[in-house]
Design a protein around this motif. Structure first.
Motif, PDB file in Angstrom:
ATOM      1  N   CYS A  13      43.777  52.608  38.409  1.00 43.39           N
ATOM      2  CA  CYS A  13      44.674  53.494  39.151  1.00 43.39           C
ATOM      3  C   CYS A  13      43.846  54.447  39.999  1.00 43.39           C
ATOM      4  O   CYS A  13      42.670  54.683  39.710  1.00 43.39           O
ATOM      5  CB  CYS A  13      45.523  54.339  38.192  1.00 43.39           C
ATOM      6  SG  CYS A  13      46.721  53.380  37.248  1.00 43.39           S
ATOM      7  N   ILE A  50      51.633  56.243  33.042  1.00 44.48           N
ATOM      8  CA  ILE A  50      51.415  55.615  34.352  1.00 44.48           C
ATOM      9  C   ILE A  50      50.820  54.228  34.142  1.00 44.48           C
ATOM     10  O   ILE A  50      49.761  54.069  33.523  1.00 44.48           O
ATOM     11  CB  ILE A  50      50.491  56.487  35.223  1.00 44.48           C
ATOM     12  CG1 ILE A  50      51.170  57.852  35.473  1.00 44.48           C
ATOM     13  CG2 ILE A  50      50.150  55.783  36.540  1.00 44.48           C
ATOM     14  CD1 ILE A  50      50.384  58.804  36.341  1.00 44.48           C
ATOM     15  N   THR A  97      48.546  51.789  40.068  1.00 46.98           N
ATOM     16  CA  THR A  97      49.406  52.823  40.650  1.00 46.98           C
ATOM     17  C   THR A  97      48.532  53.835  41.376  1.00 46.98           C
ATOM     18  O   THR A  97      47.429  54.153  40.934  1.00 46.98           O
ATOM     19  CB  THR A  97      50.253  53.461  39.535  1.00 46.98           C
ATOM     20  OG1 THR A  97      51.280  52.520  39.175  1.00 46.98           O
ATOM     21  CG2 THR A  97      50.904  54.759  39.970  1.00 46.98           C
ATOM     22  N   ILE A 107      56.223  55.791  34.659  1.00 52.53           N
ATOM     23  CA  ILE A 107      55.901  55.184  35.948  1.00 52.53           C
ATOM     24  C   ILE A 107      55.258  53.836  35.648  1.00 52.53           C
ATOM     25  O   ILE A 107      54.196  53.768  35.021  1.00 52.53           O
ATOM     26  CB  ILE A 107      54.953  56.102  36.745  1.00 52.53           C
ATOM     27  CG1 ILE A 107      55.667  57.427  37.009  1.00 52.53           C
ATOM     28  CG2 ILE A 107      54.511  55.436  38.042  1.00 52.53           C
ATOM     29  CD1 ILE A 107      54.769  58.524  37.512  1.00 52.53           C
ATOM     30  N   VAL A 110      52.943  51.079  41.547  1.00 51.24           N
ATOM     31  CA  VAL A 110      53.787  52.095  42.194  1.00 51.24           C
ATOM     32  C   VAL A 110      52.923  52.921  43.148  1.00 51.24           C
ATOM     33  O   VAL A 110      51.820  53.340  42.793  1.00 51.24           O
ATOM     34  CB  VAL A 110      54.465  52.993  41.138  1.00 51.24           C
ATOM     35  CG1 VAL A 110      55.237  54.122  41.800  1.00 51.24           C
ATOM     36  CG2 VAL A 110      55.389  52.152  40.257  1.00 51.24           C
ATOM     37  N   THR A 143      57.884  51.678  45.970  1.00 52.12           N
ATOM     38  CA  THR A 143      57.065  52.257  47.046  1.00 52.12           C
ATOM     39  C   THR A 143      57.751  53.481  47.626  1.00 52.12           C
ATOM     40  O   THR A 143      58.862  53.385  48.163  1.00 52.12           O
ATOM     41  CB  THR A 143      56.848  51.219  48.167  1.00 52.12           C
ATOM     42  OG1 THR A 143      56.187  50.082  47.619  1.00 52.12           O
ATOM     43  CG2 THR A 143      56.014  51.800  49.290  1.00 52.12           C
TER      44      THR A 143
END
Ligand code: COA
Length: 132
Positions: A11, A25, A29, A43, A47, A66
């Protein structure tokens, strides 16, 4: 307590992003500069959350959602960044695109694959392209 990024090496989280306790998360992402994410959000993977986005507490973001922040982007220069807010407890379905400059209201639900171009009233469900 803090927040949890399942695989931090997969990430990118901006150093000044604010992320609340209990938030998780998923992989791949990106969380941009100045982004604010509340407590106990989920999340999922893939993303994109750029500068200008605020997620309040208990928000669910489905995989491959998005967000955007520039309504008329070009390769040459940044345009005008617009703010987008997802209010407390809203749920965004997988693969949705959120046009910048809108507010998704408290407890709202966004159907999978939606393109959201307008404010979404609290506790309503919208879906489709453009989402209604
Ligand atoms: C929007 C949603 C909440 C609606 O759920 P529901 O009320 O049980 O929906 P139904 O299955 O009864 O469908 C109602 C109608 O909406 C349509 N519909 C449902 N979801 C849709 C979507 N995402 N986009 C467009 N139309 C949709 C159905 O085709 C159906 O249309 P019809 O009446 O013409 O046949 C759900 O379909 C959805 O998209 N949830 C998000 C799932 C998700 O992304 N989860 C992420 C974790 S993996």
């Amino acid at each position: 307590m803090g927040y949890k990024i399942w695989n931090p090496h997969l990430c990118w989280i901006a150093p000044d992003a604010q992320i609340g306790d209990g938030t998780t998360i998923g992989n791949f992402t990106e969380v941009g500069f100045g982004v604010k994410i509340g407590k106990n959000c989920k999340i999922q993977a893939f993303v994109f959350i750029p500068k200008g986005v605020t997620l309040e507490d208990n928000v669910f973001i489905g995989p491959a959602t998005t967000f955007t922040n520039d309504r008329y982007p070009t390769a040459k220069a940044y345009g005008k960044f617009e703010q987008t807010t997802v209010q407390e407890g809203a749920n965004i379905g997988a693969g949705s695109t959120i046009r910048c400059g809108i507010t998704i209201g408290k407890g709202a639900t966004i159907g999978a694959g939606s393109v959201v171009t307008r404010d979404v009233p609290a506790f309503s469900t919208v879906k489709g392209v453009a989402a209604k």
